[in-house]
Design an enzyme around this catalytic site. Structure first.
Site, PDB file in Angstrom:
ATOM      1  N   ASN A  78       0.765  -1.182  -0.011  1.00 25.93           N
ATOM      2  CA  ASN A  78      -0.082  -0.053   0.040  1.00 25.93           C
ATOM      3  C   ASN A  78       0.784   1.196   0.084  1.00 25.93           C
ATOM      4  OD1 ASN A  78      -2.608   1.548   0.583  1.00 25.93           O
ATOM      5  ND2 ASN A  78      -1.389   2.345   2.132  1.00 25.93           N
ATOM      6  N   GLU A  79       0.791   1.886  -1.068  1.00 19.66           N
ATOM      7  CA  GLU A  79       1.373   3.315  -1.151  1.00 19.66           C
ATOM      8  C   GLU A  79       2.992   3.302  -1.010  1.00 19.66           C
ATOM      9  OE1 GLU A  79      -2.617   6.017  -0.173  1.00 19.66           O
ATOM     10  OE2 GLU A  79      -0.733   6.065   1.320  1.00 19.66           O
TER      11      GLU A  79
END
Length: 818
Positions: free
Chosen positions: A427-428
């Site tokens: 995630n990210e």
């Protein structure tokens, strides 16, 4: 305590749960412990700490996560009739040392994997033997690792990337800092002889109409089992097959003719087949068994380049699908409290909101088996992140070995599930490498890229080649493009919430929006429970404590001020914040769905909360549905009517995600704020299956954009779309006038009622906040707009003493700007 009733000399593997008789110790204090469980829940049960979800109690229990703890019990040993006994921990949170009879069995440092210890010799002497699990604070362990491997800049102040633990337990922009420890998943003794199934990897595929299960098996043997002939029998769909083991590995394949296909909800049914594996010795005796349910379907992630960039479309059984979904965080900051029944309630709410995809976010956990079982049954596609979020992760040892072990174990554990359609690397982190200037700060140190672009895709390719892997969310597919380029791959839209306005969703057509959202406070009843005795106010200490986003209340109020005057009274403030969340998400989803197939999915951040908090959730931590939940039900329906800007003018779009054609006759009315119809026409649209039909609004029906008095109404059956050419601050709303009647519920059941609202003026975004009637009350609909003379019937359950005055007090609508 060992309560085994294993028959003497039984060959079949036998499990003995170790759930009773545990105690928890810190320094000189000792109290009863629940296993599975965690320190915080044991302290709560014993009355040693206040509920950290209430008021500002979170601050008073910070010492719990920073202390070391020890769990103790006694194991009754003795003859078992088996050659081998293993002590199995399905989940240890997180840094632990295990001793049996005073002898060290091992040390652990990963919440996300299981551990197995051979305790045969330790138990051979018989008698009660003490078992202890000593936990070191995750804060202490993470700081030690950071001192050894070098500091890295993280999104949050605690070094979550330095320990393989649920990252959000250290705090997040929607979650408290309550770092847990304990045996959060079951503990057991396993007794077995000759051999056991060490790994079962079912590769489930479809060839035409034939379903195929290829089970790749590994065994572990005792000394007496070495060299023995072992056989595996696979059964699925009434078919069976057998194969012999070559050393410790075997592959056995069974085919199911005319297999019924598993489909995401809304696209077909979800047939599941019992799949069983038996391990047999040379005499045919069953040594071990394994069983799951599988579903036959194909899944492809189409990332082909086209004239718009690089696509990102999920294809199930050859059918291209617009993913209507949400992001999922751990449903409780104490995940050992999440029961199968709670998973089912939450996921049922998710499915009932029209969702067909759930993304399990990388700062949480690999969820329990019952989560994925329920998704299989409900037809909820699962996008599964590997557990990395918003931080640079070191790739040196021993963390790299832990990462590989946890990834391999969980890929094998979860791959039987038909609902699982995508593995995602992180995630990210690929995005924030540049965004947060990691390259300059790290000066060549590792940060996780090797996990996302090398290790994890290799593990998936080797272990579960039936599913696609994507390196990150967001990720454009290549360093040739910005990682969060809306034209390539999957995209996170957060500038809108953080800095601009939700109308800016209209400025681009991403290929797939895997995160976007807008905040709102939890429901009124949840706030009352979480903040007892506090006068509700957006800037009060308790309310502010339950807002974890940086400048969260400021962003809420700035976002509201672009459309409404920010009210001073809390009730109006609360209503308008809920409404603004609805408006924001609706703006994005309607726009992106109208651009199918260029845009192929929208995953709202987020469906759930892990404690009572102002957040992006559609359902709060008390399981109460916020107005956003009801709006998702409209936005994610197979048929959506919307008015969208096209070439500088409004156009009516009929979005049809169903398999049947939709040919609506759309009634268009240009109306005045006082309720007069200024112009009217009926137009026909023709939306074939999986298509969008678009028609420019005739010029005479377009509301004037300069006076703030006109708007457009589009009706097609029971679907309605509205278009206001100016923002609410500039529109001349009348003071809403309506009548309210309350009657018995349609089924006549106690606690049910019907609220009938009849509009005398334009009533924009009427909302009945049912939980203001009673904490248990629920309404069957969210915000809706009534024209003069129109009525709506709202069904309410959980309301024991219905009356019109209470109903009127719980009704809110947009009022004219002052």
């Amino acid at each position: 305590m060992d309560t085994s009733t294993t028959p003497p000399h039984s060959r079949t593997r036998h499990a003995v749960p170790l759930t009773e008789g545990w105690t928890l110790r810190h320094e000189q204090e000792q109290l009863p412990a629940q296993v599975p469980g965690c320190v915080h829940t044991d302290l709560l049960a014993a009355g040693r700490i206040p509920d950290p979800f209430v008021g500002r109690n979170e601050l008073d229990v910070q010492w719990v996560g920073k202390a070391d703890w020890q769990y103790d019990t006694v194991v009754d040993a003795g003859p078992t009739g088996h050659e081998r006994t293993d002590l199995v921990f399905e989940g240890l949170d997180t840094v632990a040392e295990i001793t049996l009879g005073g002898q060290l069995l091992g040390r652990t440092a990963n919440m996300h994997r299981s551990y197995r210890f051979d305790v045969t010799r330790a138990l051979a002497a018989g008698g009660p033997i003490p078992l202890s699990v000593r936990f070191t604070s995750a804060f202490t362990a993470a700081e030690q690792t950071r001192a050894r491997m070098g500091a890295r800049e993280e999104a949050y102040p605690h070094p979550a990337s330095m320990v393989r633990k649920m990252a959000c337990s250290f705090g997040w922009d929607w979650g408290p800092t309550l770092a847990t420890c304990g045996m959060w998943r079951p503990v057991r003794l396993e007794r077995w002889s000759t051999a056991r199934l060490a790994a079962v990897r079912p590769l489930v595929t479809v060839d035409g109409t034939t379903g195929r299960v290829e089970a790749r098996l590994e065994v572990e043997r005792t000394a007496s089992g070495a060299g023995q002939t072992l056989t595996a029998v696979l059964r699925v769909g009434g078919r069976s097959a057998a194969a012999r083991f070559d050393d410790d590995r075997a592959t056995v394949t069974a085919e199911v003719p005319d297999a019924r296909l598993w489909w995401p909800r809304g696209h077909g049914e979800q047939p599941l087949y019992d799949c069983e594996v038996e391990l047999r010795d040379a005499d045919g005796a069953v040594l071990d068994t394994w069983s799951r349910r599988v579903g036959f379907r194909t899944v492809v992630l189409d990332t082909s380049p086209d004239e718009h960039g690089t696509g990102f479309t999920v294809v199930i059984n050859g059918k291209r699908i617009f993913a209507r979904g949400v992001n999922w965080i751990p449903d409780d900051v104490f995940p050992s409290r999440i029961t199968p029944e709670r998973y089912r309630r939450r996921l049922r709410q998710t499915a009932d909101a029209g969702c067909d995809m759930v993304r399990v976010w990388g700062g949480g956990i690999f969820e329990s088996e019952s989560f994925y079982d329920t998704c299989d049954e409900l037809g909820l596609m699962v996008w599964q992140d590997f557990l990395f979020a918003c931080a640079p992760y070191p790739e040196g040892q021993p963390l790299r070995s832990e990462v590989e072990a946890e990834a391999r174990e969980n890929v094998v554990r979860l791959m039987p599930h038909a609902s699982l359609v995508l593995w995602n690397g992180n995630n990210e982190n690929l995005w924030t490498y540049g965004l947060w200037n990691w390259e300059e700060q790290l000066r060549g140190d590792s940060w996780g890229e090797g996990y996302y672009l090398a290790l994890l895709p290799r593990i998936v390719a080797e272990t579960d080649p039936t599913r696609p892997y994507w390196a990150g969310s967001p990720w454009s597919g290549s360093w040739d493009h910005h990682p969060d380029d809306p034209a390539h791959g999957c995209f996170h839209s957060w500038d809108v919430w953080n800095t601009t306005d939700y109308t800016d969703y209209l400025d681009s057509v991403p290929r797939f929006v895997s995160e976007f959202g807008w905040q709102a406070p939890p429901t009124h009843a949840t706030l009352r429970r979480a903040l007892p005795g506090e006068e509700l106010d957006a800037h009060a200490p308790g309310f502010t404590h339950h807002q974890k986003a940086e400048d969260g209340t400021g962003k809420l109020e700035r976002g509201l001020a672009r459309h409404f005057a920010v009210p001073e009274d809390f009730d109006s403030w609360h209503y308008l914040m809920q409404l603004n969340q609805v408006r924001a998400v609706a703006t994005g989803v309607e726009h992106w769905r109208s651009h199918w197939p260029v845009c192929a999915g929208a995953l709202v951040w987020q469906i759930n909360d892990c404690w009572p908090v102002s957040s992006w959730a559609a359902v709060d931590s008390d399981e109460r549905r916020k107005p956003l939940w009801y709006e998702l039900r409209r936005l994610y329906a197979d048929r959506l009517l919307t008015v969208q800007p096209r070439d500088g003018a409004p156009a009516v779009c009929a979005v049809n995600q169903g398999d049947a054609p939709w040919r609506p006759a759309v009634r268009l009315r240009r109306m005045h704020a006082d309720g007069r119809v200024l112009a009217e026409r009926t137009v026909d649209l023709d939306a074939g299956p999986q298509t969008v039909a678009t028609l420019a609004v005739p010029e005479e029906l377009r509301p004037a954009a300069d006076g703030g008095q006109e708007f457009l109404v589009a009706d097609a059956g029971d679907l309605r779309a509205l278009h206001f050419p100016v923002r609410d601050l500039a529109f001349g709303y009348p003071e809403p006038e309506f009548e309210v009647e309350v009657g018995a519920g349609g089924d006549g059941a106690p606690g049910s009622a019907t609220v009938v609202v009849t509009a005398r003026t334009l009533v924009r975004d009427l909302l009945l906040q049912a939980d203001r009637l009673a904490p248990t009350a629920e309404a069957d609909r969210g915000v809706l707009t009534l024209l003069p003379g129109e009525s709506v019937r709202i069904a309410v359950t959980g309301w024991q003493d219905p009356d019109a005055a209470s109903a009127r007090a719980a009704l809110f609508a947009v009022r004219p700007a002052r």
